[in-house]
Write a protein that holds these residues in place. Sequence first.
Motif, PDB file in Angstrom:
ATOM      1  N   VAL A  62       0.867  -1.182   0.000  1.00  0.00           N
ATOM      2  CA  VAL A  62       0.000   0.000   0.000  1.00  0.00           C
ATOM      3  C   VAL A  62       0.901   1.229   0.000  1.00  0.00           C
ATOM      4  O   VAL A  62       1.912   1.271   0.690  1.00  0.00           O
ATOM      5  CB  VAL A  62      -0.939   0.025   1.230  1.00  0.00           C
ATOM      6  CG1 VAL A  62      -1.930  -1.119   1.166  1.00  0.00           C
ATOM      7  CG2 VAL A  62      -0.157  -0.026   2.522  1.00  0.00           C
ATOM      8  N   GLY A  63       0.522   2.190  -0.827  1.00  0.00           N
ATOM      9  CA  GLY A  63       1.313   3.410  -0.916  1.00  0.00           C
ATOM     10  C   GLY A  63       0.596   4.575  -0.269  1.00  0.00           C
ATOM     11  O   GLY A  63      -0.563   4.854  -0.583  1.00  0.00           O
ATOM     12  N   GLU A  89       9.694  -8.333  -3.051  1.00  0.00           N
ATOM     13  CA  GLU A  89      10.342  -7.064  -2.696  1.00  0.00           C
ATOM     14  C   GLU A  89      10.720  -6.269  -3.950  1.00  0.00           C
ATOM     15  O   GLU A  89      10.551  -5.044  -3.994  1.00  0.00           O
ATOM     16  CB  GLU A  89      11.596  -7.339  -1.856  1.00  0.00           C
ATOM     17  CG  GLU A  89      11.336  -7.874  -0.456  1.00  0.00           C
ATOM     18  CD  GLU A  89      10.868  -9.321  -0.455  1.00  0.00           C
ATOM     19  OE1 GLU A  89      10.224  -9.741   0.537  1.00  0.00           O
ATOM     20  OE2 GLU A  89      11.131 -10.038  -1.450  1.00  0.00           O
ATOM     21  N   LYS A  90      11.218  -6.976  -4.971  1.00  0.00           N
ATOM     22  CA  LYS A  90      11.601  -6.294  -6.210  1.00  0.00           C
ATOM     23  C   LYS A  90      10.372  -5.760  -6.945  1.00  0.00           C
ATOM     24  O   LYS A  90      10.400  -4.649  -7.492  1.00  0.00           O
ATOM     25  CB  LYS A  90      12.380  -7.250  -7.115  1.00  0.00           C
ATOM     26  CG  LYS A  90      12.934  -6.575  -8.372  1.00  0.00           C
ATOM     27  CD  LYS A  90      13.828  -7.516  -9.160  1.00  0.00           C
ATOM     28  CE  LYS A  90      14.404  -6.815 -10.379  1.00  0.00           C
ATOM     29  NZ  LYS A  90      15.326  -7.707 -11.152  1.00  0.00           N
ATOM     30  N   LEU A  91       9.297  -6.538  -6.937  1.00  0.00           N
ATOM     31  CA  LEU A  91       8.069  -6.086  -7.596  1.00  0.00           C
ATOM     32  C   LEU A  91       7.518  -4.827  -6.920  1.00  0.00           C
ATOM     33  O   LEU A  91       7.048  -3.901  -7.596  1.00  0.00           O
ATOM     34  CB  LEU A  91       7.013  -7.198  -7.563  1.00  0.00           C
ATOM     35  CG  LEU A  91       7.294  -8.430  -8.430  1.00  0.00           C
ATOM     36  CD1 LEU A  91       6.241  -9.504  -8.175  1.00  0.00           C
ATOM     37  CD2 LEU A  91       7.322  -8.065  -9.916  1.00  0.00           C
ATOM     38  N   ILE A  92       7.579  -4.778  -5.602  1.00  0.00           N
ATOM     39  CA  ILE A  92       7.111  -3.600  -4.865  1.00  0.00           C
ATOM     40  C   ILE A  92       7.976  -2.389  -5.215  1.00  0.00           C
ATOM     41  O   ILE A  92       7.470  -1.281  -5.434  1.00  0.00           O
ATOM     42  CB  ILE A  92       7.126  -3.861  -3.348  1.00  0.00           C
ATOM     43  CG1 ILE A  92       6.091  -4.923  -2.983  1.00  0.00           C
ATOM     44  CG2 ILE A  92       6.852  -2.574  -2.571  1.00  0.00           C
ATOM     45  CD1 ILE A  92       6.167  -5.388  -1.534  1.00  0.00           C
ATOM     46  N   THR A 140       8.652   2.817  -7.818  1.00  0.00           N
ATOM     47  CA  THR A 140       9.448   3.659  -8.728  1.00  0.00           C
ATOM     48  C   THR A 140       8.606   4.150  -9.895  1.00  0.00           C
ATOM     49  O   THR A 140       8.685   5.313 -10.299  1.00  0.00           O
ATOM     50  CB  THR A 140      10.657   2.868  -9.258  1.00  0.00           C
ATOM     51  OG1 THR A 140      11.425   2.371  -8.155  1.00  0.00           O
ATOM     52  CG2 THR A 140      11.548   3.742 -10.128  1.00  0.00           C
ATOM     53  N   TYR A 141       7.795   3.254 -10.437  1.00  0.00           N
ATOM     54  CA  TYR A 141       6.923   3.614 -11.560  1.00  0.00           C
ATOM     55  C   TYR A 141       5.941   4.716 -11.152  1.00  0.00           C
ATOM     56  O   TYR A 141       5.783   5.713 -11.872  1.00  0.00           O
ATOM     57  CB  TYR A 141       6.169   2.384 -12.048  1.00  0.00           C
ATOM     58  CG  TYR A 141       5.168   2.676 -13.149  1.00  0.00           C
ATOM     59  CD1 TYR A 141       5.575   2.798 -14.469  1.00  0.00           C
ATOM     60  CD2 TYR A 141       3.815   2.835 -12.866  1.00  0.00           C
ATOM     61  CE1 TYR A 141       4.663   3.074 -15.480  1.00  0.00           C
ATOM     62  CE2 TYR A 141       2.900   3.107 -13.862  1.00  0.00           C
ATOM     63  CZ  TYR A 141       3.332   3.226 -15.170  1.00  0.00           C
ATOM     64  OH  TYR A 141       2.424   3.517 -16.155  1.00  0.00           O
ATOM     65  N   MET A 142       5.298   4.563 -10.000  1.00  0.00           N
ATOM     66  CA  MET A 142       4.325   5.554  -9.541  1.00  0.00           C
ATOM     67  C   MET A 142       4.992   6.912  -9.311  1.00  0.00           C
ATOM     68  O   MET A 142       4.409   7.960  -9.607  1.00  0.00           O
ATOM     69  CB  MET A 142       3.636   5.068  -8.268  1.00  0.00           C
ATOM     70  CG  MET A 142       2.786   3.814  -8.453  1.00  0.00           C
ATOM     71  SD  MET A 142       1.439   4.048  -9.641  1.00  0.00           S
ATOM     72  CE  MET A 142       0.266   4.938  -8.616  1.00  0.00           C
ATOM     73  N   GLU A 143       6.197   6.893  -8.818  1.00  0.00           N
ATOM     74  CA  GLU A 143       6.936   8.141  -8.593  1.00  0.00           C
ATOM     75  C   GLU A 143       7.227   8.833  -9.919  1.00  0.00           C
ATOM     76  O   GLU A 143       7.051  10.054 -10.058  1.00  0.00           O
ATOM     77  CB  GLU A 143       8.245   7.836  -7.852  1.00  0.00           C
ATOM     78  CG  GLU A 143       9.023   9.075  -7.433  1.00  0.00           C
ATOM     79  CD  GLU A 143       8.329   9.859  -6.330  1.00  0.00           C
ATOM     80  OE1 GLU A 143       8.395  11.111  -6.383  1.00  0.00           O
ATOM     81  OE2 GLU A 143       7.701   9.239  -5.450  1.00  0.00           O
ATOM     82  N   TYR A 175      -2.195   4.475  -3.116  1.00  0.00           N
ATOM     83  CA  TYR A 175      -2.341   3.437  -4.139  1.00  0.00           C
ATOM     84  C   TYR A 175      -2.150   2.057  -3.520  1.00  0.00           C
ATOM     85  O   TYR A 175      -1.509   1.890  -2.475  1.00  0.00           O
ATOM     86  CB  TYR A 175      -1.376   3.643  -5.307  1.00  0.00           C
ATOM     87  CG  TYR A 175       0.094   3.636  -4.960  1.00  0.00           C
ATOM     88  CD1 TYR A 175       0.840   2.452  -4.939  1.00  0.00           C
ATOM     89  CD2 TYR A 175       0.767   4.841  -4.687  1.00  0.00           C
ATOM     90  CE1 TYR A 175       2.197   2.448  -4.653  1.00  0.00           C
ATOM     91  CE2 TYR A 175       2.126   4.858  -4.391  1.00  0.00           C
ATOM     92  CZ  TYR A 175       2.839   3.664  -4.382  1.00  0.00           C
ATOM     93  OH  TYR A 175       4.187   3.660  -4.088  1.00  0.00           O
ATOM     94  N   LEU A 176      -2.759   1.059  -4.175  1.00  0.00           N
ATOM     95  CA  LEU A 176      -2.688  -0.336  -3.753  1.00  0.00           C
ATOM     96  C   LEU A 176      -2.000  -1.141  -4.846  1.00  0.00           C
ATOM     97  O   LEU A 176      -2.267  -0.930  -6.039  1.00  0.00           O
ATOM     98  CB  LEU A 176      -4.090  -0.906  -3.510  1.00  0.00           C
ATOM     99  CG  LEU A 176      -4.976  -0.160  -2.503  1.00  0.00           C
ATOM    100  CD1 LEU A 176      -6.395  -0.740  -2.532  1.00  0.00           C
ATOM    101  CD2 LEU A 176      -4.398  -0.242  -1.104  1.00  0.00           C
ATOM    102  N   VAL A 177      -1.135  -2.054  -4.460  1.00  0.00           N
ATOM    103  CA  VAL A 177      -0.416  -2.887  -5.427  1.00  0.00           C
ATOM    104  C   VAL A 177      -0.835  -4.344  -5.228  1.00  0.00           C
ATOM    105  O   VAL A 177      -0.691  -4.896  -4.126  1.00  0.00           O
ATOM    106  CB  VAL A 177       1.110  -2.766  -5.263  1.00  0.00           C
ATOM    107  CG1 VAL A 177       1.824  -3.622  -6.305  1.00  0.00           C
ATOM    108  CG2 VAL A 177       1.547  -1.302  -5.376  1.00  0.00           C
TER     109      VAL A 177
END
Length: 424
Positions: free
Chosen positions: A32-33, A81-84, A89-92, A101-103
């Motif tokens: 969760v972001g 961990e890498k997927l998160i 990074t993408y959202m930034e 945001y939710l992943v």
Amino acid sequence: MVTIIKTSHSIRSIFNYNENKVKAGVAECISVGNYPVDVDKVSDTIKLNRFVKRMELNENAKRNSVHISLNFDPSENHSKEKLIAIADTYMEKIGFGKQPYLVYQHHDAGHPHLHVVTINIERDGKRIDLHHLGIRKSEPARKEIEELFGLVKAEGRKKKEEFTLQPISIGKVQYGRIESKKAISNVLNAVLNQYKYASLPELNAVLKQYNVMADRGSENSKIFLAKGLVYRILDEQGKPIGVPIKASDFYSKPTLKFLEEKFKRNEVRRIPDKARVKNVIDIVLLKERALSINELARLLEKEGINTVFRKSAEGLLYGITYVDHKTKSVFNGSNLGKEYSAKAIQERCGLKVAGQEKGNQIHEKLPSKKSLIDDLQQQKNSLTIADLVKLLDMLIQVENSSDYMPNQLKKKRKKKKRKGWSDN
């Protein structure tokens, strides 16, 4: 990595779609972001209310929800961990780093992928512009992330290794193997947004390769008159089996209205791809001196083009559709030109045999010199030396053919009498 961005006016439908996947055991909320608690402590109510409260700050924004999917090559097996880290990074990079945001990590497809749910209303009530978000920010972000995390690139690889979200990984749908709606949805998700089709028959030319069909019903049926659409699973003989499912029942809402908008856009998007399909057909027909329709289809398939024949109840061929899996474009034969229609292709195949006896009558069915030159100009960066030699041979044949001019343009020339000469 391949990214797909969809916008919506309903955050609840996007949220419920992903949470239902979690409940079905085929997805997991992994991060969760910008939430006040960690992912393992956040409840469904907190997840959704965080979005709802933020959207109340700007009730004028109708399209305020964003659903993003990040898709990876089937060969990649990244840690959670890498997927998160990739998602954060993408959202930034696309300007959503400070948004809630939710992943979700999904496990129901042939390739690893993430779904990210967010909104475009900022904490001060201002709206983040979604116009051309994919082109302006997502594409540059994707390329940077591929380099940063060492991901398989979505472009620039050798053709044999090129990664695309193909329904090949899904395989043909087999009735009874998995839930019908889920099976059809997997195919639709891979086909609808990638292939460039401009009519329902052209779309079905692709879908039927995976035992799925979009059906409007007969012209007098209620569904046809109401401009409805259903999707069906087909058996190995191409006949509908099981219960049809309404287009509106799918999450992506692939209704007739949705498809008609696609038809208009795809008509323009696929124009640059015409030359490749025409060139491949011409080269195959030139190379083979005697060729049946089925042999032509087999040779075109080696070049990445599937040929779909439409036949009458009596078995007579009345239509051809070409599905180019390399450019993801679909063309009815007549859309490429008269010489690529069902009738012309049958004649061109037949004339290959007759040409051995009838000499240059074969040139009657060759494409025009101008069209060959135009196609050559459009394809100059992708043609091989062998292709160029074959095309040059075609140009020479057309140039030297006295019979190439259409009959209706041929006029008998009257001999001019010279002064001082008689007819005797």
